[in-house]
Design a protein around this motif. Structure first.
Motif, PDB file in Angstrom:
ATOM      1  N   GLU A   1      28.259 -27.712   1.157  1.00 56.88           N
ATOM      2  CA  GLU A   1      28.962 -27.830   2.434  1.00 56.88           C
ATOM      3  C   GLU A   1      28.886 -29.246   2.984  1.00 56.88           C
ATOM      4  O   GLU A   1      29.874 -29.775   3.504  1.00 56.88           O
ATOM      5  CB  GLU A   1      28.389 -26.840   3.441  1.00 56.88           C
ATOM      6  CG  GLU A   1      28.683 -25.402   3.106  1.00 56.88           C
ATOM      7  CD  GLU A   1      27.899 -24.415   3.958  1.00 56.88           C
ATOM      8  OE1 GLU A   1      27.172 -24.859   4.886  1.00 56.88           O
ATOM      9  OE2 GLU A   1      27.998 -23.203   3.695  1.00 56.88           O
ATOM     10  N   ASP A   2      27.717 -29.872   2.875  1.00 58.53           N
ATOM     11  CA  ASP A   2      27.547 -31.241   3.357  1.00 58.53           C
ATOM     12  C   ASP A   2      28.420 -32.213   2.563  1.00 58.53           C
ATOM     13  O   ASP A   2      29.113 -33.049   3.141  1.00 58.53           O
ATOM     14  CB  ASP A   2      26.071 -31.640   3.269  1.00 58.53           C
ATOM     15  CG  ASP A   2      25.793 -32.976   3.919  1.00 58.53           C
ATOM     16  OD1 ASP A   2      26.361 -33.252   4.995  1.00 58.53           O
ATOM     17  OD2 ASP A   2      25.010 -33.762   3.339  1.00 58.53           O
ATOM     18  N   LEU A   3      28.402 -32.095   1.240  1.00 58.36           N
ATOM     19  CA  LEU A   3      29.222 -32.975   0.405  1.00 58.36           C
ATOM     20  C   LEU A   3      30.704 -32.774   0.674  1.00 58.36           C
ATOM     21  O   LEU A   3      31.466 -33.743   0.750  1.00 58.36           O
ATOM     22  CB  LEU A   3      28.933 -32.736  -1.071  1.00 58.36           C
ATOM     23  CG  LEU A   3      27.656 -33.343  -1.623  1.00 58.36           C
ATOM     24  CD1 LEU A   3      27.475 -32.955  -3.080  1.00 58.36           C
ATOM     25  CD2 LEU A   3      27.674 -34.837  -1.482  1.00 58.36           C
ATOM     26  N   GLN A   4      31.119 -31.529   0.795  1.00 53.97           N
ATOM     27  CA  GLN A   4      32.528 -31.249   1.029  1.00 53.97           C
ATOM     28  C   GLN A   4      32.998 -31.876   2.341  1.00 53.97           C
ATOM     29  O   GLN A   4      34.041 -32.524   2.383  1.00 53.97           O
ATOM     30  CB  GLN A   4      32.772 -29.742   1.050  1.00 53.97           C
ATOM     31  CG  GLN A   4      34.234 -29.384   1.129  1.00 53.97           C
ATOM     32  CD  GLN A   4      34.474 -27.910   0.904  1.00 53.97           C
ATOM     33  OE1 GLN A   4      33.558 -27.101   0.964  1.00 53.97           O
ATOM     34  NE2 GLN A   4      35.700 -27.552   0.637  1.00 53.97           N
ATOM     35  N   ALA A   5      32.230 -31.721   3.396  1.00 52.56           N
ATOM     36  CA  ALA A   5      32.606 -32.295   4.689  1.00 52.56           C
ATOM     37  C   ALA A   5      32.675 -33.816   4.630  1.00 52.56           C
ATOM     38  O   ALA A   5      33.613 -34.431   5.153  1.00 52.56           O
ATOM     39  CB  ALA A   5      31.613 -31.852   5.759  1.00 52.56           C
ATOM     40  N   LYS A   6      31.714 -34.440   3.969  1.00 48.27           N
ATOM     41  CA  LYS A   6      31.679 -35.902   3.901  1.00 48.27           C
ATOM     42  C   LYS A   6      32.798 -36.461   3.033  1.00 48.27           C
ATOM     43  O   LYS A   6      33.393 -37.487   3.363  1.00 48.27           O
ATOM     44  CB  LYS A   6      30.319 -36.363   3.384  1.00 48.27           C
ATOM     45  CG  LYS A   6      29.217 -36.155   4.400  1.00 48.27           C
ATOM     46  CD  LYS A   6      27.868 -36.551   3.865  1.00 48.27           C
ATOM     47  CE  LYS A   6      26.792 -36.361   4.919  1.00 48.27           C
ATOM     48  NZ  LYS A   6      25.463 -36.673   4.425  1.00 48.27           N
ATOM     49  N   ILE A   7      33.096 -35.812   1.914  1.00 51.09           N
ATOM     50  CA  ILE A   7      34.168 -36.304   1.040  1.00 51.09           C
ATOM     51  C   ILE A   7      35.525 -36.130   1.715  1.00 51.09           C
ATOM     52  O   ILE A   7      36.368 -37.032   1.668  1.00 51.09           O
ATOM     53  CB  ILE A   7      34.121 -35.600  -0.332  1.00 51.09           C
ATOM     54  CG1 ILE A   7      32.874 -36.063  -1.098  1.00 51.09           C
ATOM     55  CG2 ILE A   7      35.376 -35.898  -1.146  1.00 51.09           C
ATOM     56  CD1 ILE A   7      32.614 -35.310  -2.385  1.00 51.09           C
ATOM     57  N   VAL A   8      35.753 -34.994   2.366  1.00 45.07           N
ATOM     58  CA  VAL A   8      37.020 -34.775   3.061  1.00 45.07           C
ATOM     59  C   VAL A   8      37.207 -35.813   4.169  1.00 45.07           C
ATOM     60  O   VAL A   8      38.308 -36.328   4.373  1.00 45.07           O
ATOM     61  CB  VAL A   8      37.076 -33.334   3.631  1.00 45.07           C
ATOM     62  CG1 VAL A   8      38.197 -33.170   4.632  1.00 45.07           C
ATOM     63  CG2 VAL A   8      37.228 -32.341   2.493  1.00 45.07           C
ATOM     64  N   GLU A   9      36.137 -36.159   4.863  1.00 41.83           N
ATOM     65  CA  GLU A   9      36.223 -37.122   5.956  1.00 41.83           C
ATOM     66  C   GLU A   9      36.467 -38.546   5.455  1.00 41.83           C
ATOM     67  O   GLU A   9      37.256 -39.288   6.030  1.00 41.83           O
ATOM     68  CB  GLU A   9      34.932 -37.091   6.767  1.00 41.83           C
ATOM     69  CG  GLU A   9      34.902 -38.081   7.914  1.00 41.83           C
ATOM     70  CD  GLU A   9      33.584 -38.051   8.670  1.00 41.83           C
ATOM     71  OE1 GLU A   9      33.282 -39.051   9.334  1.00 41.83           O
ATOM     72  OE2 GLU A   9      32.857 -37.039   8.587  1.00 41.83           O
ATOM     73  N   ASN A  10      35.802 -38.941   4.368  1.00 40.15           N
ATOM     74  CA  ASN A  10      35.860 -40.324   3.909  1.00 40.15           C
ATOM     75  C   ASN A  10      36.882 -40.594   2.818  1.00 40.15           C
ATOM     76  O   ASN A  10      37.220 -41.747   2.567  1.00 40.15           O
ATOM     77  CB  ASN A  10      34.479 -40.760   3.418  1.00 40.15           C
ATOM     78  CG  ASN A  10      33.503 -40.874   4.555  1.00 40.15           C
ATOM     79  OD1 ASN A  10      33.596 -41.796   5.348  1.00 40.15           O
ATOM     80  ND2 ASN A  10      32.602 -39.920   4.670  1.00 40.15           N
ATOM     81  N   PHE A  11      37.364 -39.557   2.151  1.00 41.93           N
ATOM     82  CA  PHE A  11      38.365 -39.707   1.091  1.00 41.93           C
ATOM     83  C   PHE A  11      39.504 -38.722   1.354  1.00 41.93           C
ATOM     84  O   PHE A  11      39.606 -37.691   0.696  1.00 41.93           O
ATOM     85  CB  PHE A  11      37.737 -39.442  -0.286  1.00 41.93           C
ATOM     86  CG  PHE A  11      36.689 -40.438  -0.678  1.00 41.93           C
ATOM     87  CD1 PHE A  11      37.033 -41.590  -1.354  1.00 41.93           C
ATOM     88  CD2 PHE A  11      35.358 -40.229  -0.360  1.00 41.93           C
ATOM     89  CE1 PHE A  11      36.080 -42.519  -1.718  1.00 41.93           C
ATOM     90  CE2 PHE A  11      34.392 -41.149  -0.714  1.00 41.93           C
ATOM     91  CZ  PHE A  11      34.749 -42.303  -1.391  1.00 41.93           C
ATOM     92  N   PRO A  12      40.374 -39.025   2.320  1.00 40.17           N
ATOM     93  CA  PRO A  12      41.412 -38.061   2.704  1.00 40.17           C
ATOM     94  C   PRO A  12      42.430 -37.773   1.604  1.00 40.17           C
ATOM     95  O   PRO A  12      43.053 -36.710   1.619  1.00 40.17           O
ATOM     96  CB  PRO A  12      42.076 -38.712   3.916  1.00 40.17           C
ATOM     97  CG  PRO A  12      41.719 -40.149   3.836  1.00 40.17           C
ATOM     98  CD  PRO A  12      40.411 -40.237   3.123  1.00 40.17           C
ATOM     99  N   ASP A  13      42.609 -38.677   0.642  1.00 39.48           N
ATOM    100  CA  ASP A  13      43.566 -38.438  -0.439  1.00 39.48           C
ATOM    101  C   ASP A  13      42.997 -37.565  -1.556  1.00 39.48           C
ATOM    102  O   ASP A  13      43.741 -37.118  -2.420  1.00 39.48           O
ATOM    103  CB  ASP A  13      44.040 -39.759  -1.048  1.00 39.48           C
ATOM    104  CG  ASP A  13      44.925 -40.544  -0.085  1.00 39.48           C
ATOM    105  OD1 ASP A  13      45.452 -39.918   0.863  1.00 39.48           O
ATOM    106  OD2 ASP A  13      45.091 -41.751  -0.275  1.00 39.48           O
ATOM    107  N   VAL A  14      41.688 -37.354  -1.558  1.00 40.20           N
ATOM    108  CA  VAL A  14      41.046 -36.568  -2.612  1.00 40.20           C
ATOM    109  C   VAL A  14      41.040 -35.096  -2.207  1.00 40.20           C
ATOM    110  O   VAL A  14      40.566 -34.735  -1.139  1.00 40.20           O
ATOM    111  CB  VAL A  14      39.600 -37.064  -2.858  1.00 40.20           C
ATOM    112  CG1 VAL A  14      38.870 -36.157  -3.826  1.00 40.20           C
ATOM    113  CG2 VAL A  14      39.613 -38.496  -3.374  1.00 40.20           C
ATOM    114  N   LEU A  15      41.596 -34.255  -3.093  1.00 38.32           N
ATOM    115  CA  LEU A  15      41.613 -32.821  -2.863  1.00 38.32           C
ATOM    116  C   LEU A  15      40.515 -32.198  -3.718  1.00 38.32           C
ATOM    117  O   LEU A  15      40.563 -32.247  -4.945  1.00 38.32           O
ATOM    118  CB  LEU A  15      42.974 -32.234  -3.253  1.00 38.32           C
ATOM    119  CG  LEU A  15      43.124 -30.728  -3.127  1.00 38.32           C
ATOM    120  CD1 LEU A  15      42.988 -30.287  -1.675  1.00 38.32           C
ATOM    121  CD2 LEU A  15      44.467 -30.296  -3.685  1.00 38.32           C
ATOM    122  N   LEU A  16      39.489 -31.653  -3.064  1.00 39.87           N
ATOM    123  CA  LEU A  16      38.368 -31.054  -3.788  1.00 39.87           C
ATOM    124  C   LEU A  16      38.768 -29.701  -4.351  1.00 39.87           C
ATOM    125  O   LEU A  16      39.224 -28.825  -3.620  1.00 39.87           O
ATOM    126  CB  LEU A  16      37.164 -30.893  -2.866  1.00 39.87           C
ATOM    127  CG  LEU A  16      36.489 -32.180  -2.429  1.00 39.87           C
ATOM    128  CD1 LEU A  16      35.432 -31.892  -1.381  1.00 39.87           C
ATOM    129  CD2 LEU A  16      35.891 -32.890  -3.611  1.00 39.87           C
TER     130      LEU A  16
END
Length: 135
Positions: free
Chosen positions: A84-99
């Motif tokens: 959950e922590d990684l998902q929130a941080k990646i979505v916030e800092n890498f908006p073009d990346v779709l997890l």
């Protein structure tokens, strides 16, 4: 109107123009350049995940801060809090990346944690998996 149009990064069409540097730093010179957007995005994610907030000069909030979990007491085999922590941080800092998926695996015998992140960049055809091992 074009349907199914793919976004192409202009530097991918110029094979002699470096986009970024490869991580880890190894090779005959200090830095090895990469020439594809796919490689640059993967290296940017690695750099972000291995950096702690406060380590980057002039950008104190940059970094995933995974080291804070090193001495965290884990009472169950669930690593949902890391996901959950990684998902929130990646979505916030890498908006073009779709997890697509984040998988945290534990190996009790070798005392390691492996993080697998599957991601894509919409409309580009870029799909990749990042694997990080923490011993």
């Amino acid at each position: 109107m074009a349907f199914g149009a793919r976004r192409i990064y202009p530097n991918d069409l110029r094979p002699r123009v470096a986009i970024g540097i490869n991580i880890p730093f190894s090779g005959p010179v200090a830095f090895t350049s990469n020439y594809q957007t796919k490689d640059a995005i993967k290296n940017n994610l690695i750099n972000y995940l291995l950096t702690n907030p406060g380590e980057r000069i002039e950008n104190p909030t940059f970094g995933a801060g995974l080291r804070e979990y090193i001495f965290t007491q884990i009472e169950s085999n669930s690593f949902d809090f890391i996901k959950e922590d990684l998902q929130a941080k990646i979505v916030e800092n890498f908006p073009d990346v779709l997890l697509e998926d984040i998988e945290v695996l534990q190996s009790v015998n070798s005392n390691t944690i492996q993080i697998n992140i599957t991601y894509s960049i919409p409309n580009t055809g870029i799909n990749d998996t990042l694997e990080l091992n923490f011993n």
